[in-house]
Design an enzyme around this catalytic site. Structure first.
Site, PDB file in Angstrom:
ATOM      1  N   LYS A 129      46.446  48.904  50.626  1.00  0.00           N
ATOM      2  CA  LYS A 129      47.416  48.694  49.437  1.00  0.00           C
ATOM      3  C   LYS A 129      48.375  49.803  49.510  1.00  0.00           C
ATOM      4  O   LYS A 129      49.691  49.504  49.122  1.00  0.00           O
ATOM      5  CB  LYS A 129      46.764  48.355  48.364  1.00  0.00           C
ATOM      6  CG  LYS A 129      45.902  46.958  48.061  1.00  0.00           C
ATOM      7  CD  LYS A 129      45.083  46.750  46.903  1.00  0.00           C
ATOM      8  CE  LYS A 129      44.206  45.610  47.282  1.00  0.00           C
ATOM      9  NZ  LYS A 129      43.043  45.468  46.338  1.00  0.00           N
ATOM     10  N   GLN A 189      40.101  48.888  41.684  1.00  0.00           N
ATOM     11  CA  GLN A 189      39.376  48.053  42.755  1.00  0.00           C
ATOM     12  C   GLN A 189      37.855  47.840  42.395  1.00  0.00           C
ATOM     13  O   GLN A 189      37.374  48.590  42.029  1.00  0.00           O
ATOM     14  CB  GLN A 189      39.301  49.116  44.160  1.00  0.00           C
ATOM     15  CG  GLN A 189      38.732  48.390  45.363  1.00  0.00           C
ATOM     16  CD  GLN A 189      39.493  47.094  45.901  1.00  0.00           C
ATOM     17  OE1 GLN A 189      41.000  47.280  45.985  1.00  0.00           O
ATOM     18  NE2 GLN A 189      38.924  46.175  46.391  1.00  0.00           N
ATOM     19  N   ASP A 236      46.920  42.837  38.793  1.00  0.00           N
ATOM     20  CA  ASP A 236      46.118  41.943  39.582  1.00  0.00           C
ATOM     21  C   ASP A 236      45.959  40.499  38.824  1.00  0.00           C
ATOM     22  O   ASP A 236      45.251  39.587  39.352  1.00  0.00           O
ATOM     23  CB  ASP A 236      44.664  42.794  39.308  1.00  0.00           C
ATOM     24  CG  ASP A 236      44.272  43.146  40.553  1.00  0.00           C
ATOM     25  OD1 ASP A 236      44.451  42.492  41.745  1.00  0.00           O
ATOM     26  OD2 ASP A 236      43.380  43.975  40.499  1.00  0.00           O
TER      27      ASP A 236
END
Ligand code: NAP
Length: 281
Positions: free
Chosen positions: A53, A97, A120
């Protein structure tokens, strides 16, 4: 029939070119888009994901910070870090994460992220926006799957789409996005009594289970589009999806590979959400 490959790598490349030019415009205006990635603990797979990422940000001109904390980090301390990033004007997107260590409540963490920075798309607000058809951050993996289907030029209106899996991050939002595109949608899960009965009727199948060979050629209608979200390991330790790629390739019209299908698109849509968050700002 031999299925056409839908390459997430190639489509990602195209979309990332557009993202890079939007990032350059923002940067030139002194509003460089910024993403903060938080990793708690040393899970090896998570380390690879966050590295990819951060690299994707660098490749497209998005500023990023990676904050790594030991697995012992307390929930209260993590919430404080999120609060600091919520107030940081250089940061437009915050990603924590998953999975988190067991002593940290993921829902509390997700809800602590500012709704303006929820790139997200996991918050209850973002889920509600998707459910009601309002604009908002769409979860990256199903958002990427929609782009993969769109790239074939296929019109979903009136078609039957079957989603296998009902997680909050993949299966459920996937079903809602397909519904928004006017497909007739069936959601299957571990309690579904006859999975093949449903998948055989599908014009589009999205497999998001996490078990290889969940979908085999005898379960697919000839000419169907098959999107494979799964990430598993075969007996040789090689990455593979949820579907029998070789068997289904012989009868589907389009299929995504693993690797090189949904995976790269997930990261690309994270970049897209970050750019949109910065532009909205
Ligand atoms: P998850 O939370 O474990 O959900 C799996 C879903 O599959 C559940 O809804 C479960 O049903 C259902 N299921 C399990 N066994 C089944 C069966 N035999 N028949 C039908 N449905 C069954 O997993 P997830 O987070 O959604 O992820 C799914 C897969 O996608 C994993 O392999 C994950 O690694 C991968 N993934 C890939 C990406 C990417 O970027 N490529 C991103 C995210 C996830 P119940 O609800 O009844 O338990």
């Amino acid at each position: 029939m031999s299925a056409q490959l839908i390459s997430g790598t190639a489509l990602s490349q195209q979309i990332r070119t557009d993202i890079a030019s939007r990032a350059a415009v923002l940067t030139a205006a002194g509003k460089a888009p910024g993403l903060a990635v938080i990793l708690v603990g040393e899970d090896p797979a998570s380390q690879v994901y966050v590295r990819n990422k951060v690299k994707a940000c660098a490749d497209t001109g998005i500023y990023s910070v990676l904050e790594k904390y030991p697995a012992e980090l307390s929930e209260a301390d993590l919430l404080q870090h999120i609060d600091r990033l919520n107030r940081d004007p250089a940061i437009h997107g915050i990603l924590v994460q998953m999975p988190l260590p067991k002593h940290i409540n993921p829902n509390k963490v997700i809800e602590a992220i500012s709704t303006r920075k929820d790139v997200d798309g996991y918050s209850v607000l973002s889920a509600g926006e998707l459910m009601t058809g309002m604009p908002g951050f769409r979860p990256c993996t199903p958002y990427g799957c929609m782009k993969l289907i769109e790239s074939t030029g296929y019109d979903l209106r009136g078609k039957h789409a079957v989603v296998i899996g009902r997680s909050n991050t993949v299966g459920k939002p996937m079903a809602l996005l397909l519904l928004q595109a006017n497909a007739t949608v069936t959601i299957c899960h571990s309690g579904t009594t006859d999975l093949a009965y449903h998948t055989r009727q599908a014009d589009v199948v999205v497999a998001a289970v996490g078990r290889r060979n969940t979908l085999t050629a005898d379960m697919v209608k000839p000419g169907a589009i098959v999107i494979d979200v799964g990430m598993n390991r075969d007996d040789d330790g090689k990455l593979c999806g949820d579907v029998d790629f070789a068997g289904i390739s012989a009868i589907a019209s389009h299929i995504t590979p693993v690797p090189g299908g949904v995976g790269p698109m997930t990261i690309t849509m994270l970049l897209m959400n970050t750019i949109e968050a910065a532009e909205r700002n």
